[in-house]
Scaffold this motif. Sequence first.
Motif, short mmCIF file in Angstrom:
data_model
loop_
_atom_site.label_atom_id
_atom_site.label_comp_id
_atom_site.label_asym_id
_atom_site.label_seq_id
_atom_site.Cartn_x
_atom_site.Cartn_y
_atom_site.Cartn_z
N ARG A 31 43.37 66.73 -41.32
CA ARG A 31 44.61 68.21 -42.14
C ARG A 31 45.27 66.48 -43.16
O ARG A 31 46.04 66.41 -42.62
CB ARG A 31 45.57 68.19 -41.21
N ALA A 32 44.77 67.49 -44.15
CA ALA A 32 45.36 66.19 -45.34
C ALA A 32 46.96 66.92 -46.17
O ALA A 32 47.27 67.70 -46.25
CB ALA A 32 44.73 66.37 -46.39
N GLU A 33 47.84 66.07 -45.22
CA GLU A 33 49.38 66.45 -45.55
C GLU A 33 49.51 66.21 -47.34
O GLU A 33 50.41 67.01 -48.17
CB GLU A 33 50.55 65.98 -44.87
N ARG A 34 48.88 65.14 -47.22
CA ARG A 34 48.59 63.92 -49.06
C ARG A 34 47.02 63.73 -49.37
O ARG A 34 46.24 64.27 -47.75
CB ARG A 34 49.33 63.55 -49.43
N ALA A 35 46.69 63.86 -49.79
CA ALA A 35 44.66 63.50 -50.09
C ALA A 35 44.53 62.14 -49.28
O ALA A 35 45.48 61.29 -49.80
CB ALA A 35 45.01 62.93 -51.78
N VAL A 36 43.90 62.67 -48.41
CA VAL A 36 43.03 61.64 -47.72
C VAL A 36 41.69 60.98 -48.30
O VAL A 36 40.97 61.93 -48.47
CB VAL A 36 42.66 62.02 -46.17
N VAL A 37 41.64 59.70 -48.06
CA VAL A 37 40.38 59.36 -48.29
C VAL A 37 39.25 58.68 -46.87
O VAL A 37 40.31 58.16 -46.39
CB VAL A 37 40.31 58.44 -49.75
N ILE A 38 38.40 58.77 -46.94
CA ILE A 38 36.81 58.57 -46.10
C ILE A 38 35.91 57.73 -46.95
O ILE A 38 35.78 57.88 -47.31
CB ILE A 38 36.52 60.16 -45.15
N GLY A 39 36.43 56.11 -45.87
CA GLY A 39 35.34 55.53 -46.56
C GLY A 39 34.14 55.33 -45.47
O GLY A 39 34.53 55.61 -44.07
N PHE A 40 32.95 55.21 -46.47
CA PHE A 40 31.71 55.25 -45.33
C PHE A 40 31.08 53.41 -45.38
O PHE A 40 31.25 52.78 -46.55
CB PHE A 40 30.49 56.19 -45.42
N ALA A 41 30.60 52.96 -44.36
CA ALA A 41 30.13 51.52 -44.40
C ALA A 41 29.17 50.93 -46.25
O ALA A 41 28.35 50.69 -46.38
CB ALA A 41 29.39 50.83 -43.03
N ASP A 42 27.98 52.37 -45.96
CA ASP A 42 27.28 52.67 -47.25
C ASP A 42 27.92 52.81 -48.33
O ASP A 42 27.09 52.73 -49.52
CB ASP A 42 26.23 53.48 -46.52
N GLY A 43 29.33 52.63 -48.45
CA GLY A 43 29.59 52.51 -49.50
C GLY A 43 30.41 53.70 -49.95
O GLY A 43 31.03 54.75 -51.38
N SER A 44 29.96 55.24 -49.12
CA SER A 44 29.69 56.31 -50.00
C SER A 44 31.60 56.84 -49.37
O SER A 44 32.11 55.94 -48.79
CB SER A 44 29.02 57.61 -48.93
N ARG A 45 32.17 58.23 -49.98
CA ARG A 45 33.72 58.05 -50.62
C ARG A 45 33.42 59.35 -50.07
O ARG A 45 33.22 60.64 -51.12
CB ARG A 45 33.91 57.80 -50.94
N GLU B 2 41.41 66.58 -50.28
CA GLU B 2 42.72 67.13 -51.51
C GLU B 2 43.61 67.10 -50.38
O GLU B 2 44.15 68.11 -49.38
CB GLU B 2 42.89 67.55 -52.61
N ALA B 3 44.98 67.49 -50.87
CA ALA B 3 46.62 67.64 -50.42
C ALA B 3 46.35 68.94 -49.60
O ALA B 3 45.61 70.07 -50.76
CB ALA B 3 47.24 67.70 -51.02
N GLY B 4 46.42 69.27 -48.57
CA GLY B 4 46.57 70.88 -47.88
C GLY B 4 45.26 70.81 -47.09
O GLY B 4 44.96 72.35 -46.70
N GLY C 55 41.15 74.47 -48.71
CA GLY C 55 41.05 73.47 -49.88
C GLY C 55 39.84 72.69 -50.49
O GLY C 55 38.80 73.42 -50.41
N ARG C 56 39.82 71.44 -50.45
CA ARG C 56 39.05 70.61 -51.67
C ARG C 56 38.61 69.64 -51.36
O ARG C 56 39.63 68.49 -50.88
CB ARG C 56 39.82 70.78 -53.07
N LEU C 57 37.50 69.41 -51.80
CA LEU C 57 36.39 67.87 -51.20
C LEU C 57 35.95 67.59 -52.52
O LEU C 57 35.29 68.26 -52.57
CB LEU C 57 36.04 68.69 -49.54
N ARG C 58 36.59 66.18 -52.21
CA ARG C 58 35.59 65.31 -53.10
C ARG C 58 34.62 64.29 -52.38
O ARG C 58 35.48 63.72 -51.41
CB ARG C 58 36.21 64.57 -54.48
#
Length: 469
Positions: A186-200, A204-206, A226-229
């Motif tokens: 749950r994103a109270e603010r933007a949350v970034v998740i990184g993968f071992a292969d460089g994916s990300r 976004e918040a909410g 919400g919105r996922l990039r």
Amino acid sequence: MSDELALLLDERSTIDAAGQRRLLALVADPEQARRAKELLVIDDLLSRAMAPDRSDFDNRVLAAIKMLYSQRHFVQRVQDAAAGQAAVGKRSDERSGGSNHHGPGSGAQRPSARRTVPKGTLVSGIAIGALAALVLIGVLTWPRAMSQQQAADDLARLETPARLLRAGNSSAAAAGDAVLRGDIIRAERAVVIGFADGSRLTLEAGGEMLVPHATAAEQSWWLERGRLRAAIAHREAGSAVEFATAHARVRIVGTRFTLAVADGATRLEVEEGRVAFRDLATGAESIVSGGGPALIAGGRVPRQRPPGSIERECWTNTPGWSIREIPLTKPPDVTITLDRLETPVDNAVDYGARIRGYLVPPTTGTYTFWIAGDDNVEIWMSSNDDPKAKSRIAWIVGGTTYSLPLQWDRIATQRSAPLGLIAGQRYYLEVLHKQGSGGGHVAVGWLKPGEIGAQPSGVVPGSALAPYP
């Protein structure tokens, strides 16, 4: 933990009725109960360290480390126990004048030193050598325990702080913490998740996202709102990442895109590469190339459940230890998809859970089932696909009765009677789990036709399961 509780636990097999009542009163406090459970696990392991047959001792150490989560915490408990044992020996020597015998003809008997238990220590006659061996086993097996758990559950890591709902327990997670199968982010603010292969991924918040399924080759992420990039590295042949919403499904092999859920619709914007995009309401699928947005409107479609899976419903904020405390008539707070009849060890408290669906036997013949869990767990099964025909076939119940992960031989009722099943026929299956404090888990194992043994040959796999309607 109070010295009184440690003493009562240490002498639990000999205390009188008043002492038993006092012990039960003390462990009614959730914090006292949690710490008492940890000490009882360590006491069991220490006792097994002195047994001649230690063929499965390493595995039990691994299981205990997983349950307690921390090598340092585990080793510190053992070191505390060693310190307590050494103190007992020292006091005994002092009482006997520093000698192991009295002078000739003295006729004196060596005084018997009553062992006292330091705070946080629970040891039952364990030699210092065995304690040292246990510390060594814990240190040597810790990297293997963690690598085994990470290989099974560790998908990616947070690059920013986030709030995670794991096994029904909401908590703040820090940058660097692992994202595991079954987590809800749950994103109270933007949350970034990184993968071992460089994916990300950037939620976004909410936004809210669920990790319902993952293997080395397949990853599935559910965007609730919400919105996922996403920026996904190129995937090897046979491997893919899937993102799903209530309206659409996106399956990719390496690209850059944005997925958004708002106002009853899902929108996909592809910046680079090509994405297969399916409208779940109509079944229509199209290929979206970089620069071409797609907007899918329409009614909400029930969440898709992958074949070879079963769902686990969880009710949070549910105190107590008894299965009867699970509020099965109310909608669950969290629903997670499992790809086998096993949950990871968690540290959540006060929740109830139900796993239900169908068992589809691969071959006709006689099957035997086992259940392991902490705290109270039960398996119910029907002779057909009707939930109303279910009966209880195996269980662990009782205020302080539980098993370690995959410990199938704690009590006799963990094992079912042999059951004759027909290949391909659906049998209703239900697993109930009530957790009071710390170290919660449940697993169901089986022996299939033609297999012989006192233990399951393995955990029931997703290939033999089907979701409940």
